[in-house]
Design a protein around this motif. Structure first.
Motif, mmCIF file in Angstrom:
data_model
loop_
_atom_site.group_PDB
_atom_site.id
_atom_site.type_symbol
_atom_site.label_atom_id
_atom_site.label_comp_id
_atom_site.label_asym_id
_atom_site.label_seq_id
_atom_site.Cartn_x
_atom_site.Cartn_y
_atom_site.Cartn_z
ATOM 1 N N LYS A 86 -5.543 4.652 1.916
ATOM 2 C CA LYS A 86 -4.694 4.322 0.776
ATOM 3 C C LYS A 86 -5.462 3.967 -0.493
ATOM 4 C CE LYS A 86 -0.936 4.416 0.894
ATOM 5 N NZ LYS A 86 0.003 5.556 0.727
ATOM 6 N N ARG A 87 -6.589 3.239 -0.353
ATOM 7 C CA ARG A 87 -7.284 2.821 -1.571
ATOM 8 C C ARG A 87 -8.697 2.350 -1.228
ATOM 9 N NH1 ARG A 87 -4.306 -1.777 -4.708
ATOM 10 N NH2 ARG A 87 -4.872 -2.938 -2.831
ATOM 11 N N SER A 130 -2.561 9.101 -2.581
ATOM 12 C CA SER A 130 -3.626 9.303 -1.596
ATOM 13 C C SER A 130 -4.197 10.713 -1.661
ATOM 14 C CB SER A 130 -3.096 9.017 -0.182
ATOM 15 O OG SER A 130 -1.954 9.812 0.089
ATOM 16 N N GLU A 173 -3.387 6.035 7.485
ATOM 17 C CA GLU A 173 -3.557 6.790 6.241
ATOM 18 C C GLU A 173 -4.443 6.022 5.258
ATOM 19 O OE1 GLU A 173 -0.794 8.831 2.724
ATOM 20 O OE2 GLU A 173 0.103 7.485 4.217
ATOM 21 N N LEU A 176 0.789 -1.232 0.000
ATOM 22 C CA LEU A 176 0.000 0.000 0.000
ATOM 23 C C LEU A 176 0.823 1.284 0.000
ATOM 24 C CD1 LEU A 176 -2.589 -1.071 2.748
ATOM 25 C CD2 LEU A 176 -2.925 -1.153 0.274
ATOM 26 N N ASP A 177 2.057 1.228 0.463
ATOM 27 C CA ASP A 177 2.744 2.498 0.739
ATOM 28 C C ASP A 177 3.059 3.317 -0.510
ATOM 29 O OD1 ASP A 177 4.832 1.056 -0.339
ATOM 30 O OD2 ASP A 177 6.035 1.017 1.511
ATOM 31 N N TYR A 213 -6.227 1.044 4.646
ATOM 32 C CA TYR A 213 -5.441 2.058 5.340
ATOM 33 C C TYR A 213 -4.073 1.464 5.648
ATOM 34 C CZ TYR A 213 -10.172 3.806 6.525
ATOM 35 O OH TYR A 213 -11.470 4.230 6.487
ATOM 36 N N LEU A 214 -3.118 2.335 5.919
ATOM 37 C CA LEU A 214 -1.800 1.885 6.357
ATOM 38 C C LEU A 214 -1.498 2.497 7.716
ATOM 39 C CD1 LEU A 214 0.601 0.164 5.620
ATOM 40 C CD2 LEU A 214 1.632 2.137 4.474
#
Length: 255
Positions: free
Chosen positions: A172-173, A139, A170, A134-135, A189-190
């Motif tokens: 993310k998608r 976003s 955070e 995900l990072d 989320y991350l």
């Protein structure tokens, strides 16, 4: 089964499981070739992929074998059938499977499988996630809103980035997953400390439910439902922390 008899669902399942002899299979093959409706029934049973054998094995274990055996033992010898215990146990189990009680047990077993299966599917998918999954994803708010519109259209939701924001984690998608035609929303989320988290939803008419917990693939799951959707939040965060997040999200979403 005679040549003109319509095969039952049980016979079709045995056909699919390759448990019929050559003569029985030949008769069903001929019936399928002549009857388009029967052919559709067979295709539906094949596509459904329901674990019939597992379900009926579980039911067979609930047959009142001891009570039926004691009843058989009370019969005078001339009236007692000359059958083996193995045959009798099989027949006793068959009586349970073929009765109304078996129908109710099977439906209850099937419903319980369906209710939890979507969470299992999500957990299987999330077990593959690592922070690097995900990072690298963008976003920005424009991307988030575009992704959420896709979810809204499939599941009848009205989501915004502000509603979905979580402290420390955070966004993310947001994307749609699908299993056998059933759409599942996944919002990921991350978390800097615990890695990927996912908020997921699918349509449900089982009614509103309070928070409940479970663990899947060493991840904690908090799940609940409103009148139209079932929800879950899954991640490696502690269960209490995950429930706090779920409470925030449920309050904002009216779920």
């Amino acid at each position: 089964m005679n040549d003109r008899a319509t095969p039952s669902d049980e016979q079709l399942v045995a056909y699919l499981d390759d448990r019929l002899d050559v003569e029985q299979r030949t008769r069903i093959d001929a019936a399928i070739a002549e009857d388009s409706v029967l052919n559709l029934r067979l295709q539906w049973l094949a596509r459904s992929n329901l674990p019939f054998r597992q379900a009926y094995d579980e039911l067979a274990q609930q047959a009142p074998v001891d009570r039926l055996q004691s009843m058989l033992d009370t019969l005078p010898s001339p009236q007692r059938p000359a059958v083996s215990r193995r045959w009798f146990l099989a027949a006793a189990a068959g009586l349970v499977v073929s009765g109304v009680l078996a129908d109710r047990l099977f439906l209850g077993w099937q419903l319980s499988q369906q209710k939890s299966n979507w969470r299992g599917l999500v957990a299987d998918y999330m077990a593959l996630y690592v922070p690097q999954t995900l990072d690298h994803l963008p976003s920005d708010e424009a991307t988030e809103r575009a992704q959420l519109r896709t979810i809204d259209a499939r599941l009848g939701l009205n989501l915004s980035p502000a509603q979905l924001a979580l402290p420390r984690s955070e966004f993310k998608r947001a994307q749609i997953l699908e299993y056998e035609g059933v759409p599942i929303a996944q919002i990921t989320y991350l978390d800097p400390a615990h890695g990927p988290i996912a908020l997921c939803a699918t349509r449900s008419n089982s009614g509103s439910r309070h928070f409940a917990h479970e663990r899947r693939h060493d991840m904690n799951v908090v799940y609940w439902a409103d009148m139209e959707h079932a929800w879950m939040l899954i991640g490696h965060n502690p269960a209490t922390e995950l429930e706090d997040m779920a409470k925030v999200l449920r309050g904002r979403l009216g779920a």
